[in-house]
Design an enzyme around this catalytic site. Structure first.
Site, PDB file in Angstrom:
ATOM      1  N   LYS A  51      48.194  45.371 -60.588  1.00 19.25           N
ATOM      2  CA  LYS A  51      47.389  44.665 -61.556  1.00 19.25           C
ATOM      3  C   LYS A  51      46.155  45.467 -61.963  1.00 19.25           C
ATOM      4  O   LYS A  51      45.460  45.106 -62.899  1.00 19.25           O
ATOM      5  CB  LYS A  51      46.935  43.315 -60.950  1.00 19.25           C
ATOM      6  CG  LYS A  51      48.080  42.488 -60.403  1.00 19.25           C
ATOM      7  CD  LYS A  51      47.525  41.141 -59.844  1.00 19.25           C
ATOM      8  CE  LYS A  51      48.639  40.272 -59.303  1.00 19.25           C
ATOM      9  NZ  LYS A  51      49.103  40.722 -57.953  1.00 19.25           N
ATOM     10  N   GLY A  52      45.906  46.547 -61.219  1.00 20.58           N
ATOM     11  CA  GLY A  52      44.632  47.259 -61.372  1.00 20.58           C
ATOM     12  C   GLY A  52      44.369  47.880 -62.725  1.00 20.58           C
ATOM     13  O   GLY A  52      43.222  48.104 -63.098  1.00 20.58           O
ATOM     14  N   GLU A  96      47.083  54.057 -65.016  1.00 22.12           N
ATOM     15  CA  GLU A  96      46.788  53.668 -63.633  1.00 22.12           C
ATOM     16  C   GLU A  96      45.278  53.514 -63.457  1.00 22.12           C
ATOM     17  O   GLU A  96      44.491  54.095 -64.209  1.00 22.12           O
ATOM     18  CB  GLU A  96      47.391  54.765 -62.724  1.00 22.12           C
ATOM     19  CG  GLU A  96      47.180  54.652 -61.247  1.00 22.12           C
ATOM     20  CD  GLU A  96      47.761  53.429 -60.582  1.00 22.12           C
ATOM     21  OE1 GLU A  96      47.412  52.313 -61.012  1.00 22.12           O
ATOM     22  OE2 GLU A  96      48.511  53.568 -59.596  1.00 22.12           O
ATOM     23  N   ASP A  97      44.875  52.735 -62.470  1.00 24.71           N
ATOM     24  CA  ASP A  97      43.438  52.562 -62.219  1.00 24.71           C
ATOM     25  C   ASP A  97      42.840  53.743 -61.467  1.00 24.71           C
ATOM     26  O   ASP A  97      41.787  54.257 -61.825  1.00 24.71           O
ATOM     27  CB  ASP A  97      43.158  51.238 -61.477  1.00 24.71           C
ATOM     28  CG  ASP A  97      44.005  51.061 -60.211  1.00 24.71           C
ATOM     29  OD1 ASP A  97      44.798  51.963 -59.863  1.00 24.71           O
ATOM     30  OD2 ASP A  97      43.881  49.991 -59.579  1.00 24.71           O
ATOM     31  N   ASP A 155      44.604  58.186 -55.505  1.00 29.01           N
ATOM     32  CA  ASP A 155      43.972  58.514 -54.225  1.00 29.01           C
ATOM     33  C   ASP A 155      44.872  59.503 -53.482  1.00 29.01           C
ATOM     34  O   ASP A 155      44.787  60.702 -53.699  1.00 29.01           O
ATOM     35  CB  ASP A 155      43.736  57.215 -53.445  1.00 29.01           C
ATOM     36  CG  ASP A 155      43.014  57.432 -52.127  1.00 29.01           C
ATOM     37  OD1 ASP A 155      42.471  58.518 -51.916  1.00 29.01           O
ATOM     38  OD2 ASP A 155      42.996  56.492 -51.298  1.00 29.01           O
ATOM     39  N   LYS A 159      40.433  60.443 -57.142  1.00 28.19           N
ATOM     40  CA  LYS A 159      39.764  60.819 -55.886  1.00 28.19           C
ATOM     41  C   LYS A 159      40.543  61.987 -55.306  1.00 28.19           C
ATOM     42  O   LYS A 159      41.379  61.796 -54.422  1.00 28.19           O
ATOM     43  CB  LYS A 159      39.824  59.648 -54.885  1.00 28.19           C
ATOM     44  CG  LYS A 159      38.823  58.554 -55.123  1.00 28.19           C
ATOM     45  CD  LYS A 159      38.588  57.686 -53.888  1.00 28.19           C
ATOM     46  CE  LYS A 159      39.693  56.725 -53.599  1.00 28.19           C
ATOM     47  NZ  LYS A 159      39.296  55.601 -52.696  1.00 28.19           N
ATOM     48  N   PHE A 205      35.468  53.768 -51.210  1.00 29.83           N
ATOM     49  CA  PHE A 205      36.281  52.629 -51.626  1.00 29.83           C
ATOM     50  C   PHE A 205      35.551  51.910 -52.757  1.00 29.83           C
ATOM     51  O   PHE A 205      34.446  51.421 -52.575  1.00 29.83           O
ATOM     52  CB  PHE A 205      36.530  51.675 -50.460  1.00 29.83           C
ATOM     53  CG  PHE A 205      37.434  50.535 -50.828  1.00 29.83           C
ATOM     54  CD1 PHE A 205      38.811  50.706 -50.864  1.00 29.83           C
ATOM     55  CD2 PHE A 205      36.903  49.302 -51.190  1.00 29.83           C
ATOM     56  CE1 PHE A 205      39.645  49.660 -51.230  1.00 29.83           C
ATOM     57  CE2 PHE A 205      37.733  48.252 -51.561  1.00 29.83           C
ATOM     58  CZ  PHE A 205      39.107  48.431 -51.579  1.00 29.83           C
ATOM     59  N   VAL A 206      36.180  51.898 -53.937  1.00 33.12           N
ATOM     60  CA  VAL A 206      35.521  51.317 -55.109  1.00 33.12           C
ATOM     61  C   VAL A 206      36.233  50.052 -55.578  1.00 33.12           C
ATOM     62  O   VAL A 206      37.436  49.878 -55.352  1.00 33.12           O
ATOM     63  CB  VAL A 206      35.414  52.339 -56.264  1.00 33.12           C
ATOM     64  CG1 VAL A 206      34.380  53.404 -55.957  1.00 33.12           C
ATOM     65  CG2 VAL A 206      36.758  52.977 -56.584  1.00 33.12           C
ATOM     66  N   ASP A 264      40.456  46.051 -56.906  1.00 35.57           N
ATOM     67  CA  ASP A 264      40.180  44.822 -56.145  1.00 35.57           C
ATOM     68  C   ASP A 264      39.875  45.072 -54.678  1.00 35.57           C
ATOM     69  O   ASP A 264      40.124  46.149 -54.129  1.00 35.57           O
ATOM     70  CB  ASP A 264      41.394  43.898 -56.221  1.00 35.57           C
ATOM     71  CG  ASP A 264      42.526  44.360 -55.295  1.00 35.57           C
ATOM     72  OD1 ASP A 264      42.903  45.544 -55.364  1.00 35.57           O
ATOM     73  OD2 ASP A 264      43.006  43.546 -54.482  1.00 35.57           O
ATOM     74  N   ARG A 313      38.251  42.291 -59.582  1.00 35.72           N
ATOM     75  CA  ARG A 313      38.912  42.979 -60.697  1.00 35.72           C
ATOM     76  C   ARG A 313      38.183  42.708 -62.012  1.00 35.72           C
ATOM     77  O   ARG A 313      38.272  43.480 -62.958  1.00 35.72           O
ATOM     78  CB  ARG A 313      40.359  42.505 -60.850  1.00 35.72           C
ATOM     79  CG  ARG A 313      41.272  42.858 -59.686  1.00 35.72           C
ATOM     80  CD  ARG A 313      42.719  42.625 -60.105  1.00 35.72           C
ATOM     81  NE  ARG A 313      43.631  42.512 -58.974  1.00 35.72           N
ATOM     82  CZ  ARG A 313      44.198  43.544 -58.358  1.00 35.72           C
ATOM     83  NH1 ARG A 313      43.920  44.770 -58.732  1.00 35.72           N
ATOM     84  NH2 ARG A 313      45.034  43.346 -57.368  1.00 35.72           N
TER      85      ARG A 313
HETATM   86  P1  5GP Z   1      47.511  56.201 -53.893  1.00 33.60           P
HETATM   87  O1  5GP Z   1      48.947  55.796 -53.820  1.00 33.60           O
HETATM   88  O2  5GP Z   1      47.241  57.326 -54.872  1.00 33.60           O
HETATM   89  O3  5GP Z   1      46.920  56.487 -52.534  1.00 33.60           O
HETATM   90  O4  5GP Z   1      46.663  54.953 -54.338  1.00 33.60           O
HETATM   91  C1  5GP Z   1      46.838  54.324 -55.534  1.00 33.60           C
HETATM   92  C2  5GP Z   1      46.543  52.862 -55.410  1.00 33.60           C
HETATM   93  O5  5GP Z   1      45.766  52.549 -54.244  1.00 33.60           O
HETATM   94  C3  5GP Z   1      45.709  52.423 -56.586  1.00 33.60           C
HETATM   95  O6  5GP Z   1      46.519  51.998 -57.646  1.00 33.60           O
HETATM   96  C4  5GP Z   1      44.895  51.296 -55.999  1.00 33.60           C
HETATM   97  O7  5GP Z   1      45.622  50.092 -56.078  1.00 33.60           O
HETATM   98  C5  5GP Z   1      44.726  51.657 -54.543  1.00 33.60           C
HETATM   99  N1  5GP Z   1      43.429  52.321 -54.290  1.00 33.60           N
HETATM  100  C6  5GP Z   1      43.198  53.619 -53.996  1.00 33.60           C
HETATM  101  N2  5GP Z   1      41.893  53.867 -53.827  1.00 33.60           N
HETATM  102  C7  5GP Z   1      41.261  52.679 -54.028  1.00 33.60           C
HETATM  103  C8  5GP Z   1      39.882  52.283 -54.009  1.00 33.60           C
HETATM  104  O8  5GP Z   1      38.937  53.057 -53.793  1.00 33.60           O
HETATM  105  N3  5GP Z   1      39.638  50.971 -54.279  1.00 33.60           N
HETATM  106  C9  5GP Z   1      40.619  50.066 -54.531  1.00 33.60           C
HETATM  107  N4  5GP Z   1      40.254  48.813 -54.782  1.00 33.60           N
HETATM  108  N5  5GP Z   1      41.931  50.403 -54.554  1.00 33.60           N
HETATM  109  C10 5GP Z   1      42.246  51.702 -54.310  1.00 33.60           C
END
Ligand code: 5GP
Length: 181
Positions: free
Chosen positions: A44-45, A100-101, A104, A132, A155-156, A162, A168
């Site tokens: 949903k991000g 995508e939001d 990470d 990140k 962590f944002v 969220d 959100r």
């Molecule tokens: P990845 O798979 O690249 O590790 O992470 C992607 C997903 O993890 C993002 O779509 C998000 O939902 C969540 N995520 C990663 N970092 C953060 C953060 O700092 N804050 C929040 N709220 N969600 C995060």
């Protein structure tokens, strides 16, 4: 428990985000000139970002959504990506841009690119509001075509991001500091 809004410190103001999203929309419009584009929002991000970004894109646009889950409500990724909702329309032969939001570890997007590529689109691109890079473990060579802001490893929340489903709706992105145990 509902997390406290007072524990969120602004990192990117609403105005800063809006200016950058407008720039990204203009850049995407230039890059996709003469083509039509399918934006795939990751629920949903990506909802606020997708909704603002699409209004700055001047080429013909269609939208669709995928929902994945990896965090399971916690502040750290479970490391497993699960498809919760699939696309509504086929993307064969289409130019698609994943919206995508945040990137990470890169696990989510590595999984999604593989999923979409199997459906034989004309092209796949990635637009992420936040990146990140220091968090990258999976798909370290992941090519994010459009990045709004590169941020440090915190962590944002806000503007789609969220904590346990909350925050959100904040118009800005901020750092959440949990209360002491
Ligand atoms: P990845 O798979 O690249 O590790 O992470 C992607 C997903 O993890 C993002 O779509 C998000 O939902 C969540 N995520 C990663 N970092 C953060 C953060 O700092 N804050 C929040 N709220 N969600 C995060």
């Amino acid at each position: 428990m509902i997390p406290e809004r007072s524990r969120v410190e602004v990192m990117l103001s609403a105005e800063t985000i809006q200016d950058r999203v407008a720039e990204l929309g203009a850049q995407i419009s230039r890059d996709y000139a003469g083509r039509d584009l399918t934006l795939i929002g990751i629920l949903k991000g990506s909802v606020p970002f997708l909704s603002d970004l699409m209004r700055h894109i001047t080429v013909p646009v269609q939208i669709d959504f995928l929902e994945v889950s990896s965090y399971g409500g916690a502040m750290e990724s479970s490391g497993i990506v699960r498809l919760v909702k699939d696309l509504s329309h086929p993307i064969h032969g289409k130019d698609v841009l994943i919206v995508e939001d945040i990137v990470d570890t890169g696990l989510t997007l590595t999984y999604l690119i593989e999923l979409l590529t199997a459906q034989d689109p004309a092209s796949t691109g990635i637009a992420s509001l936040l990146d990140k890079p220091s968090g990258r473990t999976e798909g370290a060579d992941l090519d994010v075509d459009y990045v709004g802001f590169t941020i440090p490893n915190a962590f944002v929340v806000g503007y789609g991001l969220d904590l346990g489903g909350y925050f959100r709706n904040l118009p800005f992105v901020g750092i959440y500091t949990p209360p002491e145990e």
